[in-house]
Motif scaffolding. Structure first.
Motif, PDB file in Angstrom:
ATOM      1  N   LEU A 124       0.797  -1.223   0.000  1.00 56.28           N
ATOM      2  CA  LEU A 124       0.000   0.000   0.000  1.00 56.28           C
ATOM      3  C   LEU A 124       0.832   1.277   0.000  1.00 56.28           C
ATOM      4  O   LEU A 124       0.300   2.346  -0.301  1.00 56.28           O
ATOM      5  CB  LEU A 124      -0.940   0.001   1.213  1.00 56.28           C
ATOM      6  CG  LEU A 124      -1.949  -1.154   1.279  1.00 56.28           C
ATOM      7  CD1 LEU A 124      -2.817  -1.028   2.508  1.00 56.28           C
ATOM      8  CD2 LEU A 124      -2.806  -1.202   0.011  1.00 56.28           C
ATOM      9  N   LEU A 125       2.135   1.165   0.391  1.00 58.64           N
ATOM     10  CA  LEU A 125       2.923   2.385   0.485  1.00 58.64           C
ATOM     11  C   LEU A 125       2.990   3.112  -0.856  1.00 58.64           C
ATOM     12  O   LEU A 125       2.782   4.324  -0.942  1.00 58.64           O
ATOM     13  CB  LEU A 125       4.344   2.057   0.979  1.00 58.64           C
ATOM     14  CG  LEU A 125       5.271   3.252   1.164  1.00 58.64           C
ATOM     15  CD1 LEU A 125       4.714   4.194   2.218  1.00 58.64           C
ATOM     16  CD2 LEU A 125       6.677   2.791   1.556  1.00 58.64           C
ATOM     17  N   GLY A 126       3.221   2.344  -1.909  1.00 60.00           N
ATOM     18  CA  GLY A 126       3.274   2.978  -3.231  1.00 60.00           C
ATOM     19  C   GLY A 126       1.977   2.899  -3.984  1.00 60.00           C
ATOM     20  O   GLY A 126       1.744   3.683  -4.912  1.00 60.00           O
ATOM     21  N   LEU A 127       1.110   1.949  -3.585  1.00 63.70           N
ATOM     22  CA  LEU A 127      -0.114   1.724  -4.354  1.00 63.70           C
ATOM     23  C   LEU A 127      -1.082   2.889  -4.243  1.00 63.70           C
ATOM     24  O   LEU A 127      -1.690   3.310  -5.236  1.00 63.70           O
ATOM     25  CB  LEU A 127      -0.798   0.430  -3.887  1.00 63.70           C
ATOM     26  CG  LEU A 127      -2.028   0.007  -4.672  1.00 63.70           C
ATOM     27  CD1 LEU A 127      -1.669  -0.236  -6.139  1.00 63.70           C
ATOM     28  CD2 LEU A 127      -2.653  -1.245  -4.043  1.00 63.70           C
ATOM     29  N   GLY A 128      -1.278   3.428  -3.043  1.00 62.76           N
ATOM     30  CA  GLY A 128      -2.212   4.544  -2.889  1.00 62.76           C
ATOM     31  C   GLY A 128      -1.815   5.726  -3.753  1.00 62.76           C
ATOM     32  O   GLY A 128      -2.654   6.317  -4.451  1.00 62.76           O
ATOM     33  N   MET A 129      -0.551   6.093  -3.723  1.00 60.40           N
ATOM     34  CA  MET A 129      -0.092   7.201  -4.557  1.00 60.40           C
ATOM     35  C   MET A 129      -0.166   6.840  -6.034  1.00 60.40           C
ATOM     36  O   MET A 129      -0.501   7.682  -6.876  1.00 60.40           O
ATOM     37  CB  MET A 129       1.344   7.577  -4.170  1.00 60.40           C
ATOM     38  CG  MET A 129       1.472   8.176  -2.781  1.00 60.40           C
ATOM     39  SD  MET A 129       3.162   8.642  -2.374  1.00 60.40           S
ATOM     40  CE  MET A 129       3.475   9.898  -3.590  1.00 60.40           C
ATOM     41  N   CYS A 130       0.155   5.580  -6.334  1.00 56.28           N
ATOM     42  CA  CYS A 130       0.103   5.160  -7.744  1.00 56.28           C
ATOM     43  C   CYS A 130      -1.327   5.278  -8.283  1.00 56.28           C
ATOM     44  O   CYS A 130      -1.552   5.769  -9.397  1.00 56.28           O
ATOM     45  CB  CYS A 130       0.608   3.725  -7.860  1.00 56.28           C
ATOM     46  SG  CYS A 130       0.491   3.028  -9.517  1.00 56.28           S
ATOM     47  N   ILE A 131      -2.319   4.819  -7.502  1.00 54.71           N
ATOM     48  CA  ILE A 131      -3.714   4.916  -7.933  1.00 54.71           C
ATOM     49  C   ILE A 131      -4.112   6.374  -8.113  1.00 54.71           C
ATOM     50  O   ILE A 131      -4.734   6.764  -9.119  1.00 54.71           O
ATOM     51  CB  ILE A 131      -4.629   4.221  -6.911  1.00 54.71           C
ATOM     52  CG1 ILE A 131      -4.395   2.716  -6.912  1.00 54.71           C
ATOM     53  CG2 ILE A 131      -6.102   4.530  -7.195  1.00 54.71           C
ATOM     54  CD1 ILE A 131      -5.134   1.974  -5.811  1.00 54.71           C
TER      55      ILE A 131
END
Length: 902
Positions: A667-674
């Motif tokens: 989730l660390l990069g996924l939230g920003m990626c989304i």
């Protein structure tokens, strides 16, 4: 003409041409041994005086009846205790033996007693008297005037010698007596070298040698916990050999070091003892002073210490020359307080006290020096022919009583004198039993007594002496070591003086509770070069001095391995407070109650509430124009990304575990990626529409909602693919980082429980999102010319500008704290706050205004005229043309409100 020649051995008449050949022989003998002529001896007034007691067997006796005289004079003042007491002890022993029917029955022991004057060279001159009977004289060419042989009286034959007192005197005499095989038993000589039977095979002694005494003194020093002492020795055999024995034994025993080893010269120069004290103070920590010295030197050392104002500093351990005597410490008691002294185990002989105190001028005429003793003891003067009466002294009456009108205390070596005489008597008795069985007197086999045979019997004696202790000799002719240990005490005692505090008989038995030091202190003072190191300190030895060291703290993360070494604690441990071992380093993590966690959690909670409110509002008003115009599908995706950004704060603060670490990675990069994938898709759509509108009226491809979702998910898929590859290569797990919080002070060391995610891994995890963010920012910049009433390009642009500023500030804060002990807290807080702020900016710029209109201005949430994409493109082209014309001053037109349903 007839002449006469007199010697002490013979008298003859002779003709002048022949001379006296025996006199020449004696002259040569004196010169051989002494380097002196009889004339010089006579000129010094040393004509021998002796006590002669008739008997069947004659024993020799050597006693220091007088002290050493000043320069040029052999003898000085009379010595009452060490001289007269000891000599009378021999006479007393002879009386006892001669009256004993079981010891040497029908055999009378006689004596020839000489004065050594406490001088070795003079004692040697005197001892020649003992060997005269053994010198073979050739008298064949000696004739008197009538041609008759000379009449030469036969000298008294001495079969054994009792003495001498001082070791240097005994050594000198023993060298002569061994030449004539005359056994010698000393009652006071303790020099270790006299145990060397290759040089002194006819020497024996009833006192133990100084090697035993030195061993006892080493044991005393060790028992008191001392390891650093100095030594003082009077020049001569006794002092030097005693100190040498002490040094040798201490080296063999180990653990004892010598600060100063000083020799006191025979004739010290003025101020010499003050210099000795100064030398002792060069190693002031060596307070213990081992002293093998004569009484005069001991007294002068104490006087010098008192002059230097060092009363109570030095802790003396004295040999038997000090013993329990009062003369060395007279008027220096305060300096001598606490001195520990040693003395061969002895007892006062009551029979001798009765004998001696009954002596008077009338009944003791055999002692030629008794009159002189009488004058000195009673401080009176006898009237003798040729002696001028001293008007300053009272006249002796001859009726004075010893011990009643004068001070009397039995001298310490009286017991040993008696034992020495009895040892000789027992040896003669055993010899008589073997050589003359059944004979009532001296038989032919014992006339004369063979010295070598007598020595054998002397070494074999074993009897209870005058004090009840066994008298025997070992193979070296030495008596067993038996000592009493004394301490001179002044304070808090009913009877100040020497107190017996222990014994030594091959082993030390010391009553430490009876010891008392300066000022009445019961604690044993220190005499150590270096004090023991504290816990956690190692010894850094001083080169060449094993008892001296410097204490060094085991610093940093070291602990005390042993007394000489420090070692590092294992990486996961830290030293104990006293540094005697290691203990586990505490494990820490970011706690929910920490201020570093409270702020990020507060921001995240607010963000989650706001995001949830937006999502709920959009779902509730899903079909309203504003929701539809904002691009419902991408808006839900973007809001989901924002929600996940806020949610990651809780995962970053939660206690690390394998599942938590897995969700952190995901989730660390996924939230920003989304979030930024959706924004990038939006800005790209707007950019392509208006760029296409410049060229043609046909719309660009892939601008439908479905196409936009597909593009967004493709961008998100790249992030997910990288994460799952990471999962496969390095499965998520926790580690304890002991290096992160390892400050110089180990008390603050902590192990940090965290996920196995380095700073580089974190950057790589966010790098794709940062690329999306930068790309989105570029499109936002390119779309800045689109009319603000037409689409969301400008709010997205402002969002990206602000986000870039936030993350530009994040980088120096995050990486600038890499060396801080609070690194974990600072970096976690910085990361979570930065993500929450970027999410808040996105939420606030893009959705909060829409939610506000939907809820508080519903009248604006109405349907506008709908257009096709082609119409939108035509309108955009027209507006752009009008804008260019307006800038050129050619035309003006009003803006057209677009249809946001596209």
């Amino acid at each position: 003409m007839i002449s006469q020649c007199h010697t002490s051995q013979f008298c003859c008449r002779f003709s002048p041409p022949f001379g006296c050949h025996v006199k020449t022989l004696l002259r040569l003998l004196w010169m051989l041994f002494l380097g002196l002529s009889p004339e010089s001896w006579a000129q010094q007034g040393t004509q021998p005086h002796s006590i002669k007691i008739e008997g069947d067997i004659t024993l020799g006796g050597l006693f220091p009846v007088h002290s050493r005289g000043p320069a040029g004079v052999p003898c000085g003042e009379i010595k009452r205790e060490k001289g007269i007491h000891r000599m009378e002890a021999m006479l007393y022993a002879l009386d006892q033996i001669n009256s004993d029917p079981d010891l040497l029955p029908n055999i009378t022991l006689g004596a020839m007693v000489l004065d050594t004057c406490s001088r070795d060279t003079y004692a040697l001159e005197q001892s020649l008297t003992f060997v005269q009977a053994l010198i073979q004289k050739d008298n064949s060419d000696v004739r008197c005037s009538n041609n008759e042989p000379p009449i030469i009286p036969k000298p008294e034959r001495v079969v054994g010698v009792i003495g001498a007192s001082g070791s240097s005197v005994s050594i000198m005499v023993a060298n002569v007596l061994r030449l004539f095989a005359i056994p010698q038993i000393s009652y006071a000589s303790t020099a270790p070298e006299l145990s060397d039977k290759s040089r002194y095979e006819f020497f024996s002694r009833v006192v133990p040698p100084d090697s035993y005494q030195a061993q006892a003194m080493v044991d005393i020093v060790k028992a008191m916990g001392w390891n650093y002492v100095s030594t003082l020795a009077s020049e001569g055999n006794y002092g030097e050999s005693g100190v040498d024995a002490f040094l040798q034994i201490s080296r063999e025993a180990g653990g004892l070091c010598i600060g100063q080893s000083i020799k006191i010269p025979r004739e010290p120069k003025p101020g010499g003892f003050d210099k000795i004290i100064k030398r002792l103070m060069e190693t002031s920590n060596a307070r213990g002073v081992i002293i093998f010295a004569n009484e005069d030197d001991i007294r002068r050392v104490l006087e010098a210490a008192k002059r230097a104002n060092l009363t109570g500093h030095f802790l003396f351990v004295g040999s038997d020359s000090w013993g329990a005597k009062s003369s060395p410490i007279l008027d220096q008691e305060d300096v001598a307080e606490g001195a520990v002294t040693i003395l061969p185990k002895r007892a006062s002989i009551d029979g001798f006290d009765n004998y001696f105190t009954s002596r008077s001028l009338k009944n003791n005429r055999r002692n030629i020096w008794f009159a002189e003793y009488w004058e000195d003891d009673f401080k009176c003067k006898l009237t003798r022919p040729g002696i001028k009466y001293d008007l300053g002294r009272r006249k002796c009456t001859g009726e004075e009583k010893i011990a009643q009108e004068s001070q009397y205390e039995q001298e310490g070596k009286v017991q040993f004198v008696i034992d020495a005489v009895y040892a000789m008597a027992h040896a003669l008795h055993s010899m008589h039993l073997d050589l003359c069985p059944g004979s009532m007197g001296i038989c032919e086999k014992m006339d004369p007594v063979e010295g070598s045979q007598l020595l054998h019997y002397i070494r074999s004696v074993n009897f209870n002496g005058s004090a009840g202790t066994g008298v025997m000799f070992n193979e070296n002719g030495d008596a067993p070591g038996r000592y009493d240990i004394f301490q001179f005490q002044l304070s808090n005692t009913t009877n100040p003086g020497y107190r017996c505090i222990g014994q030594w008989t091959n082993n030390l038995r010391l009553n430490a509770e009876e010891m008392q030091w300066s000022g009445g202190d019961r604690a044993v003072p220190d005499s150590v070069c270096s004090f023991p190191c504290e816990l956690g300190e190692r010894k850094k030895m001083v080169k060449g001095v094993p008892c001296c060291w410097h204490c060094e703290l085991c610093d940093g993360y070291q602990y005390q391995l042993d007394e000489l070494n420090c070692d590092m604690c294992p990486f996961d441990m830290r030293p104990m407070p006293n540094r005697t071992g290691c203990r586990s380093t505490p494990i820490i993590k970011l706690e929910w109650s920490s201020p570093w966690a409270i702020i990020p959690v507060f921001l995240a909670v607010l963000g989650i509430l706001a995001t949830s409110g937006c999502i709920i509002t959009f779902i509730r008003f899903n079909d309203t124009p504003i929701v539809r115009a904002s691009g419902r599908e991408l808006s839900y995706v973007l809001l989901t990304g924002i929600f996940l950004i806020y949610l990651i704060t809780f995962l970053m603060i939660a206690e690390p575990s394998a599942p938590v670490c897995a969700f952190r990675r995901l989730l660390l990069g996924l939230g920003m990626c989304i979030t930024y994938s959706a924004m990038l898709t939006k800005t790209n759509r707007i950019y392509r529409i208006f760029e296409q509108g410049k060229k043609a009226v046909t719309p660009p491809p892939f601008i439908s909602p479905t196409s936009q979702l597909i593009i967004t998910f493709i961008l998100i898929g790249v992030q997910l693919l990288g994460i799952f590859i990471w999962f496969g290569v390095v499965p998520p797990h926790t580690i304890i980082d002991y290096e992160e919080q390892r400050p110089p002070n180990p008390e603050f060391a902590r192990g940090v429980l965290k996920c196995d995610m380095s700073d580089l891994a974190l950057v790589l995890c966010l790098s794709y999102s940062i690329v999306l963010m930068v790309t989105c920012t570029v499109y936002a910049i390119k779309s800045r010319g689109v009319p603000e009433t037409f689409n969301e390009a400008k709010p997205i642009g402002f969002t990206m500008y602000t986000t870039c500023i936030i993350w530009l500030a994040f980088v120096p804060i995050f990486f600038g704290t890499a060396q801080s002990t609070e690194k974990m807290f600072i970096q976690t807080t910085t990361l979570t706050v930065s993500m929450s702020l970027s999410a808040t900016v996105s939420l606030g710029m893009l959705y909060i205004p829409k939610v506000y209109v939907i809820i508080f201005q519903p009248e604006q949430n109405v349907q506008k005229r709908k257009r096709s994409s082609k119409a939108v493109a035509s309108t955009v082209t027209s507006q752009l043309s009008q804008k260019d014309d307006k800038q050129n001053g050619e035309s003006k037109s009003s803006a057209i409100v677009p249809d946001r349903s596209q």
